[in-house]
Design a protein around this motif. Structure first.
Motif, PDB file in Angstrom:
ATOM      1  N   TYR A   1       1.001  -1.192  -0.033  1.00 59.86           N
ATOM      2  CA  TYR A   1      -0.009   0.082   0.167  1.00 59.86           C
ATOM      3  C   TYR A   1       0.978   1.163   0.011  1.00 59.86           C
ATOM      4  O   TYR A   1       0.575   2.220  -0.769  1.00 59.86           O
ATOM      5  CB  TYR A   1      -1.098  -0.043   1.195  1.00 59.86           C
ATOM      6  N   LEU A   2       2.043   1.227   0.965  1.00 57.19           N
ATOM      7  CA  LEU A   2       2.594   2.291   1.030  1.00 57.19           C
ATOM      8  C   LEU A   2       3.530   2.788  -0.263  1.00 57.19           C
ATOM      9  O   LEU A   2       3.625   3.734  -0.760  1.00 57.19           O
ATOM     10  CB  LEU A   2       3.623   2.322   2.249  1.00 57.19           C
ATOM     11  N   PHE A   3       4.074   1.454  -0.944  1.00 54.27           N
ATOM     12  CA  PHE A   3       4.735   1.617  -1.901  1.00 54.27           C
ATOM     13  C   PHE A   3       3.966   2.259  -3.207  1.00 54.27           C
ATOM     14  O   PHE A   3       4.213   2.994  -3.941  1.00 54.27           O
ATOM     15  CB  PHE A   3       5.380   0.242  -2.439  1.00 54.27           C
ATOM     16  N   SER A   4       2.734   1.785  -3.284  1.00 57.25           N
ATOM     17  CA  SER A   4       1.700   2.280  -4.427  1.00 57.25           C
ATOM     18  C   SER A   4       1.311   3.622  -4.251  1.00 57.25           C
ATOM     19  O   SER A   4       1.283   4.466  -5.202  1.00 57.25           O
ATOM     20  CB  SER A   4       0.366   1.405  -4.431  1.00 57.25           C
ATOM     21  N   LYS A   5       1.253   4.021  -2.755  1.00 59.02           N
ATOM     22  CA  LYS A   5       0.697   5.436  -2.633  1.00 59.02           C
ATOM     23  C   LYS A   5       1.963   6.294  -3.053  1.00 59.02           C
ATOM     24  O   LYS A   5       1.754   7.408  -3.655  1.00 59.02           O
ATOM     25  CB  LYS A   5       0.668   5.494  -1.266  1.00 59.02           C
ATOM     26  N   ARG A   6       3.205   5.941  -2.476  1.00 60.56           N
ATOM     27  CA  ARG A   6       4.171   6.601  -3.254  1.00 60.56           C
ATOM     28  C   ARG A   6       4.546   6.751  -4.732  1.00 60.56           C
ATOM     29  O   ARG A   6       4.823   8.006  -4.923  1.00 60.56           O
ATOM     30  CB  ARG A   6       5.897   6.071  -2.762  1.00 60.56           C
ATOM     31  N   LEU A   7       4.249   5.743  -5.278  1.00 56.32           N
ATOM     32  CA  LEU A   7       4.382   5.770  -6.815  1.00 56.32           C
ATOM     33  C   LEU A   7       3.251   6.559  -7.179  1.00 56.32           C
ATOM     34  O   LEU A   7       3.978   7.326  -8.279  1.00 56.32           O
ATOM     35  CB  LEU A   7       3.962   4.169  -7.149  1.00 56.32           C
ATOM     36  N   VAL A   8       2.182   6.622  -6.856  1.00 61.18           N
ATOM     37  CA  VAL A   8       1.337   7.446  -7.579  1.00 61.18           C
ATOM     38  C   VAL A   8       1.425   9.050  -7.099  1.00 61.18           C
ATOM     39  O   VAL A   8       0.807   9.963  -7.989  1.00 61.18           O
ATOM     40  CB  VAL A   8      -0.538   7.130  -7.274  1.00 61.18           C
ATOM     41  N   ASN A   9       2.005   9.299  -6.039  1.00 62.98           N
ATOM     42  CA  ASN A   9       2.443  10.679  -5.577  1.00 62.98           C
ATOM     43  C   ASN A   9       3.619  11.147  -6.198  1.00 62.98           C
ATOM     44  O   ASN A   9       4.107  12.371  -6.148  1.00 62.98           O
ATOM     45  CB  ASN A   9       2.069  10.722  -4.098  1.00 62.98           C
ATOM     46  N   SER A  10       4.557  10.223  -6.794  1.00 60.35           N
ATOM     47  CA  SER A  10       5.779  10.640  -7.374  1.00 60.35           C
ATOM     48  C   SER A  10       5.623  11.525  -8.592  1.00 60.35           C
ATOM     49  O   SER A  10       4.354  11.219  -9.219  1.00 60.35           O
ATOM     50  CB  SER A  10       6.612   9.434  -7.612  1.00 60.35           C
ATOM     51  N   PRO A  11       6.615  12.179  -9.200  1.00 58.76           N
ATOM     52  CA  PRO A  11       6.478  12.852 -10.420  1.00 58.76           C
ATOM     53  C   PRO A  11       6.102  11.965 -11.471  1.00 58.76           C
ATOM     54  O   PRO A  11       5.152  12.394 -12.272  1.00 58.76           O
ATOM     55  CB  PRO A  11       7.793  13.424 -10.700  1.00 58.76           C
ATOM     56  N   ALA A  12       6.712  10.819 -11.459  1.00 57.32           N
ATOM     57  CA  ALA A  12       6.213   9.952 -12.544  1.00 57.32           C
ATOM     58  C   ALA A  12       4.619   9.409 -12.554  1.00 57.32           C
ATOM     59  O   ALA A  12       4.030   9.457 -13.425  1.00 57.32           O
ATOM     60  CB  ALA A  12       7.075   8.588 -12.526  1.00 57.32           C
TER      61      ALA A  12
END
Lengths: 288, 310, 237
Positions: free
Chosen positions: B165-176
């Protein structure tokens, strides 16, 4: 020689079955942009209804025509209550018909149980015919005959009647059809019902050959998808040719590598998607 | 301050979820919660696709099922160590996501739905027919869990879910990730800004595939068997329902959806063997009457029939 | 000054959305019977949307649209068209899979004297007769435009909406089309959207300028031709 005749008759009859199954699917998708994943379920209910109606009336012809009419009415209801309210949102329509697969399948299991029903062809079609030196079941010839008749009738409808012209016009430019004063919603209802009726007819004709059982819906909907992708969207004749091609591919594969027979149509479809995304026989572009 | 409070609350909740059932729960309840965690991971992976790129794949269950089969085949038939099996799963999932990327490049919207569904079915058919590899309809039984007992498995599953969950959250909030959300909004515009949308989509397809594969690995560890039913398109329906029920594009929604679905299926299957009928009807009703909860992703699919000219 | 029944079409404060975008903010148009009214203005101003709103393809969000005194706002497109409107869209939108004959046949409405109207179409556009049985996808751009107009002429309409007929056509074809539309104008009421100055001024009697979703100016042909500042201010020419 004899194997060639066998391949021609068996492949062609299978192809005509695919055509009965997919022509309505293609018609609906081409005109309305509705991808009816539940089309295979309509086919499955056609199998059951054809079986029951033939059995209860004792008339095979009444069975297949009755099944077509019933499934047509079912399509009319489905279009009015489930498809029409979601007009303008293609994805929700797709997802809804996807869910409908399970409703219709589970409902069939509740009513008919999970067993397979076998139906014998009527007496006048249960013998065998001789073509050159080869003996083939008469029912196979009947399937070819039925497919060709439906193809000719549908071609006549599409080419010669005003309804057919409107369907062709709408497949090309749906918005403009309203702008020449045609009630598109009504045309959509008619087309959807007609497409479903064809699936019901196909199912009823398939029963003496395949039987009626609850997973036939999923097995068949993929053949319909394969036909539409190979034949090109909105192309009725394309659907016919694609069905014949798939019939041969399917039969030849099942003859030599029986394990792959069910996968062969899907593989053929994937090959076509990679090489010619618009299908082999034109039609609309897959980019939309 | 507020975020700090939230963090404390989340940690406390996590501790409670971990500790309390681990102390008192029965093995049966552990299994249910592990299952919820597995489906949550699977649903999050699907939400990454559906909610953040607008890609609607009907073949997502392929990763899940194939990962389970790969673990079963390599550990049971080939006697590979578990870590080698995981390595193989990664290789296979990347290969599959490559296929899906190719299809994405070739087709759009409705066609993509049809083709991905067909790919899903292809894998299902193969799982039932390729007896030598898959064991046919009987599946591949005999997978030993890497976890010594259910309590350890339970704690591991919850922690893995939190990490995913945390990884996905980070992913969608990253610039990419923000570019990806742009892909969902307007493919062409992002393309014109100079981003390679295909590349970004491929990355998400791959990550999402790997996460689904991870869920598949856990699944086969829990159940000890890989059967064709996990490749069946009814699995796609279930996962789709979880994401849509919980809320597309939220990442925590799929977790809620997975929990509801899992508990509902246990309750319903107590009453009737035809519980899928109730799911199906529920799904149709949601599609008909509750578009709001599932809004976002649907916009880009506005009917070409009516708006094609725009 | 005007007798109200002489107005075939009246738009009052019409507003239209496309999806979530507010496109028309207040369009007011009056089309007199027997006249040719032209909507001018820069691209993206809302001219096409105005025609689409009148035809019912994009129902208005607010305002009234009176066709022959009857409020048609919000009616489905097919009902508006059936009550006597011919619509010639911007991109012709001919049914390319159908023959010329079939294009005209499905456009002909109930109670229409098809044979008589067909004569009229053939007289005006001989090419339609020449290619009558051919698939319309073989037609050139100019011929496609003629077919699109013919589809509207196959019925006896109260009002014909024509959206940029000159678009993409060579100057010589535009001049021919101007002649034809001037003939059509004699027996029909026309509402035309046009960017081509020559066509607009040789066909139109009355002009509206549509800008940013509003009708900002109206004038007669004489006024338009007499005052160059109108051209400069609104059309940027």
């Amino acid at each position: 020689m004899s194997i060639l005749i066998q391949i021609i008759i068996y492949g062609l009859s299978l192809g005509m079955l695919y055509f009965l199954l997919s022509s309505g699917f293609s018609l609906i998708f081409g005109l309305m942009g509705v991808l009816n994943f539940a089309h295979g379920s309509m086919f499955m209910w056609g199998c059951y209804l054809g079986y029951i109606l033939s059995l209860s009336t004792g008339s095979f012809l009444f069975g297949i025509i009755g099944a077509a009419v019933c499934i047509g009415v079912m399509g009319l209801v489905m279009e009015k209550w489930l498809i029409q309210p979601l007009r303008g949102n293609q994805l929700r329509q797709i997802l809804l018909t996807f869910g409908l697969i399970y409703v219709l399948e589970e409902l069939a299991k509740v009513i008919f149980g999970t067993r397979a029903y076998m139906q014998f062809p009527p007496e006048w079609l249960s013998g065998s015919a001789h073509i050159f030196s080869e003996t083939v079941p008469q029912y196979r010839l009947f399937m070819i005959f039925a497919g060709v008749i439906v193809f000719l009738l549908m071609t006549l409808l599409l080419k010669k009647t005003k309804l057919g012209m409107i369907i062709r016009a709408g497949t090309d430019k749906p918005r403009m059809v309203q702008a020449i004063g045609i009630n598109v919603a009504r045309i959509f209802s008619i087309t959807f019902a007609l497409g479903c009726a064809l699936a019901g007819l196909g199912g009823a004709i398939a029963t003496p050959f395949l039987g009626a059982y609850p997973t036939i819906d999923m097995e068949q909907v993929f053949n319909a998808i394969a036909v539409v992708i190979i034949g090109g969207v909105g192309s009725f004749t394309g659907a016919f040719y694609a069905s014949v091609i798939l019939g041969f591919i399917s039969y030849i594969t099942s003859y030599f590598v029986p394990e792959l027979s069910m996968a062969s149509t899907l593989l053929a479809m994937l090959v076509v998607v990679m090489i010619r995304p618009n299908g082999l026989f034109g039609g609309k572009t897959s980019e939309n | 301050m507020k975020t700090k409070n939230k963090l404390v609350l989340a940690l406390a909740l996590l501790a409670a979820v971990l500790v309390v059932p681990a102390l008192i729960g029965s093995s049966y309840i552990h299994s249910i919660i592990i299952t919820i965690c597995i489906y949550s991971i699977f649903a999050i992976s699907y939400d990454l696709l559906l909610g953040y790129t607008g890609i609607v794949s009907f073949g997502h269950t392929v990763y899940f099922g194939v990962a389970a089969y790969v673990v079963a085949f390599t550990t049971v038939k080939l006697h590979w160590p578990f870590l080698a099996a995981v390595g193989m799963v990664i290789v296979v999932c990347v290969a599959i996501s490559f296929i899906f990327s190719l299809v994405t490049l070739r087709t759009k919207n409705v066609y993509f739905s049809m083709v991905t569904m067909a790919i899903g079915q292809l894998f299902y058919v193969m799982s039932t027919k390729l007896y030598a590899i898959t064991g046919g309809d009987d599946g591949l039984p005999g997978v030993k869990s890497i976890f010594p007992n259910k309590t350890v498995f339970y704690i591991a599953a919850v922690l893995i879910l939190v990490c995913v969950y945390l990884f996905s959250k980070r992913l969608v909030n990253s610039p990419a990730g923000r570019v990806l959300q742009g892909v969902k909004e307007n493919d062409a515009r992002i393309g014109m800004l100079g981003y390679n949308t295909f590349k970004f989509k491929s990355i998400v397809i791959q990550i999402s595939g790997l996460l689904a594969g991870l869920a598949g690995i856990l699944y086969v560890n829990l159940n000890g068997i890989a059967t064709p039913s996990i490749l069946n398109s009814s699995m796609t329906l279930q996962i789709l329902f979880m994401v849509i029920l919980g809320g597309v594009g939220t990442l925590h929604g799929p977790v809620i959806g997975a929990a509801i679905m899992q508990i509902a299926s246990i309750v319903l299957s107590g009453f009737t063997t035809r519980w899928m009928l109730i799911f199906g009807i529920g799904f149709v009703v949601v599609m008909l009457f509750f578009p709001k909860g599932v809004a976002g992703v649907f916009d880009r699919f506005s009917q070409p029939n009516q708006l094609r000219k725009e | 000054m005007d007798n109200i029944t002489e107005n075939i079409l009246e738009l009052h404060d019409v507003e239209t959305f496309i999806g979530q975008y507010h496109i028309l903010f207040g369009v007011n148009i009056t089309v007199r019977k027997g006249s040719a009214t032209v909507l001018l203005g820069r691209n993206g101003g809302g001219k096409t949307t105005t025609l689409e709103t009148i035809s019912g393809l994009r129902p208005p969000f607010a305002g009234t649209i009176l066709l022959d005194g009857k409020d048609i706002a919000g009616l489905p497109a097919y009902e508006i068209i059936q009550s006597g409107v011919g619509y010639v869209p911007e991109d012709r939108d001919i049914f390319s899979d159908l023959t010329i004959e079939e294009n005209l046949l499905i456009s002909s409405r109930k109670g229409n004297d098809y044979d008589k109207r067909l004569e009229l179409v053939f007289e005006l556009f001989p090419d339609m007769k020449k290619y009558f049985k051919k698939k319309s996808r073989i037609l050139s751009g100019g011929q496609a435009q003629m077919l699109s107009i013919s589809r509207a002429l196959i019925n006896d309409n109260k009002l014909i909406l024509i959206d940029e007929p000159s678009k993409g056509l060579a100057p010589i074809l535009i001049r021919e089309l101007i002649d034809r539309i001037n003939i059509i104008k004699k027996d029909n009421t026309v509402l035309l959207v046009e960017q081509n100055w020559e066509m607009a001024t040789s066909v139109g009697d009355y002009f509206y300028i549509v800008q940013d979703g509003m009708t900002v100016f109206e004038c007669t042909k004489e006024e338009l031709l007499a005052d160059d500042t109108i051209k400069q201010k609104y059309l940027g020419v």
